[in-house]
Design an enzyme around this catalytic site. Structure first.
Site, mmCIF file in Angstrom:
data_model
loop_
_atom_site.group_PDB
_atom_site.id
_atom_site.type_symbol
_atom_site.label_atom_id
_atom_site.label_comp_id
_atom_site.label_asym_id
_atom_site.label_seq_id
_atom_site.Cartn_x
_atom_site.Cartn_y
_atom_site.Cartn_z
ATOM 1 N N SER A 72 -9.614 -0.356 7.457
ATOM 2 C CA SER A 72 -9.088 -0.289 6.094
ATOM 3 C C SER A 72 -8.389 -1.530 5.560
ATOM 4 C CB SER A 72 -8.135 0.893 5.965
ATOM 5 O OG SER A 72 -8.875 2.063 5.800
ATOM 6 N N SER A 123 -9.568 1.910 3.177
ATOM 7 C CA SER A 123 -8.729 2.635 2.258
ATOM 8 C C SER A 123 -7.709 1.769 1.516
ATOM 9 C CB SER A 123 -7.973 3.729 3.007
ATOM 10 O OG SER A 123 -7.105 3.159 3.968
ATOM 11 N N LYS A 148 0.852 -1.199 0.000
ATOM 12 C CA LYS A 148 0.000 0.000 0.000
ATOM 13 C C LYS A 148 0.885 1.244 0.000
ATOM 14 C CE LYS A 148 -3.816 2.015 2.736
ATOM 15 N NZ LYS A 148 -4.626 1.848 3.956
HETATM 16 N N1 GLN Z 1 -12.908 4.409 6.868
HETATM 17 C C1 GLN Z 1 -12.204 4.864 8.002
HETATM 18 C C2 GLN Z 1 -11.787 6.301 7.790
HETATM 19 O O1 GLN Z 1 -12.154 6.843 6.814
HETATM 20 C C3 GLN Z 1 -11.025 3.995 8.287
HETATM 21 C C4 GLN Z 1 -9.857 4.246 7.413
HETATM 22 C C5 GLN Z 1 -8.669 3.413 7.756
HETATM 23 O O2 GLN Z 1 -8.785 2.398 8.455
HETATM 24 N N2 GLN Z 1 -7.508 3.855 7.312
HETATM 25 O O3 GLN Z 1 -11.118 6.890 8.572
#
Ligand code: GLN
Length: 492
Positions: free
Chosen positions: A177, A153, A78
């Site tokens: 994420s 994400s 990532k």
């Molecule tokens: N969807 C969550 C956010 O927008 C989690 C994102 C993540 O785990 N990086 O913060």
């Protein structure tokens, strides 16, 4: 043979027994990336030449497949994790052109374990989002239905694994994420306990929540990839100095006699009926495998979203203050003075979701509001953590859905940030509590969209979470189905 549809451990076996070559393997993936990735958009950068050079070292015997159980297998990272000499954009314009001068600890560990890096994968800008639509560069598509999001994400990593564009990948999980995109893409994703894996070289979003973890085709691969990256790191003061168990060795143990807790707050109105059905069937499968099912309560679950969307932006607003156009990253041209340069650089460099979080975070930390928002949210976080501690007195692990809904359509929620936040309801509490959680495929909707089962365990019990996931996986065949992606034929 379709190398790209095999899990890492199978590829490793074939490499070690010389039934396939490392260069052959890398080229098979690169070829597939060039035919299919224009459709999926999983990668922000690929390292074809470098990967082939690395593979040659294995084929010539200069590097040994016996170095580790994943040596010679091609993986993706990532693009929020630093890798020496390559760009790290975090999906943001503000870091366009930034080349990382050092390796993250996980990258270095994987290098030593003999991983071959195929490329960096797309993500929501600075990992803020649940659909990967917040990337400044690309919209990654779900390999099961290219009209839908892969989740986020870590959507690029999950889509790459699902579409056979890498053998395994690393993602990061701050509030879901790793687990949510894994569930949307029908692959396995593990968020380790906070402190299990070093965050050194991971670009910070919310430092008290961020964790790096594997996204793979099966549970055994998740165990192997976690094994390679876990452990204490003096460079990360929040990593914990506890022995790392042999995760693969623990997978075979049956789950007979284990008490699995079903939290009533995770079966609520608004959950897609097919998701609930698949998860209930998965629970029945666990029961058939000899587990005892117990009803539990996690009473503060409903406050998770509010607490998380205060704490995470608060930390983000502080962490992202470093992007000011001075030392690295995007710098605006033709500024009148220093303040003007800061303002313009940040206005041009950040996307709207990141700006929203910076504003929210700055607000909840500001004098007069700190007590009402940030402090309250921190107290709620403690209560959520306690819910889990009390639950683990009644059960060994918790089983629940990952997301109340399957993959949604591109654009369906991007105009409504609150709707997007609400879809994180089942992943945020475990993040706030710092406990480990996995998503393992447990079914498909009538539209052929994957559904994930979430298994949560006590702190540092990744071994238990992996073992339950593995026993479930071995009793089912959801993980063996592959999507068909247009453009490159069948992903099989
Ligand atoms: N969807 C969550 C956010 O927008 C989690 C994102 C993540 O785990 N990086 O913060």
């Amino acid at each position: 043979m379709d190398i790209h549809s095999l899990p890492m451990h199978r590829i490793h076996d074939l490499l070690e027994s010389r039934q396939i070559g490392a260069v052959e393997t890398v080229l098979a993936f690169l070829e597939r990336i060039s035919s299919i990735d224009p459709e999926v958009n999983a990668y922000l950068a690929t390292f074809g030449e470098k990967a082939t050079e690395e593979a040659k070292l294995f084929d010539s015997g200069a590097r040994q497949f016996s170095a580790s159980p994943i040596a010679g297998t091609p993986i993706a990272i990532k693009d929020v994790i630093c890798m020496r000499g390559t760009s790290t954009t975090c999906g943001s314009r503000i870091l366009q052109g930034f080349v990382s001068p050092y390796d993250a600890t996980v990258t270095e560990k994987l290098r030593r374990a003999g991983s071959i890096f195929l490329g960096k994968t797309n993500l929501d800008e600075f990992a803020m989002g649940s659909s990967t639509e917040n990337s400044a560069y690309l919209k990654t598509r779900n390999p099961w239905d290219i009209g839908r999001v892969p989740g986020g994400s870590s959507g690029g990593s999950a889509a790459a694994v699902a579409a056979g564009l890498c053998a395994g990948a690393l993602g990061t999980d701050t509030g879901g994420s790793i687990r949510q995109p894994s569930s949307f893409c029908g692959v396995v994703g593990l968020k380790p306990t906070y402190g299990r894996v070093s965050r050194f070289g991971l670009v910070a979003f919310a430092s008290s929540l961020d964790q790096i973890g594997p996204i793979t085709r099966d549970v055994e691969d998740a165990a192997l990839l976690l094994q390679a990256i876990a452990g204490y790191d003096p460079a990360d003061s929040t990593s914990v100095d506890l022995p790392v168990p042999d995760y693969r060795a623990g997978l075979k143990q049956p789950i007979e006699g284990l008490r699995l807790g079903i939290p009533r707050q995770y079966f609520i109105e608004g959950t897609h009926p097919e998701v609930e059905k698949a998860v209930r069937e998965a629970i029945a499968t666990c029961k058939n495998l000899g587990a005892t099912i117990v009803d539990i309560s996690l009473p503060h679950t409903e406050y998770g979203i509010a607490a998380y969307y205060i704490i995470a932006p608060a930390e983000a607003s502080s962490n992202l203050a470093r992007y000011d156009g001075v030392k690295y990253g995007h710098r605006a041209q033709n500024s009148a003075d220093l303040m003007d340069m800061y303002r313009k650089s940040r206005s041009e460099g950040f996307g709207s979701e990141v700006k929203r979080r910076i504003m929210l975070g700055t607000y909840v930390l500001s004098a007069g509001y700190y007590e009402a928002y940030y402090k309250k949210a921190s107290q709620v976080r403690t209560l959520i953590g306690r819910d889990f501690l009390e639950a683990f007195e009644k059960c060994d692990a918790i089983v629940a859905p990952v997301s109340p809904i399957p993959a949604f359509r591109l654009g369906e929620k991007s105009e409504d940030p609150l709707q997007m936040y609400l879809s994180d309801v089942f992943t945020l509490p475990a993040s706030l509590a710092g406990i480990p959680g996995i998503s393992v495929p447990c079914g498909f909707t009538s539209e052929n969209l994957p559904i994930g089962l979430q298994i949560l365990g006590p702190h540092f019990r990744e071994d238990l979470v992996l073992r339950i996931a593995n026993q479930f996986e071995q009793a089912t065949d959801f993980h063996l189905k592959n999507p068909e992606v247009k453009g490159g034929g069948k992903c099989k």
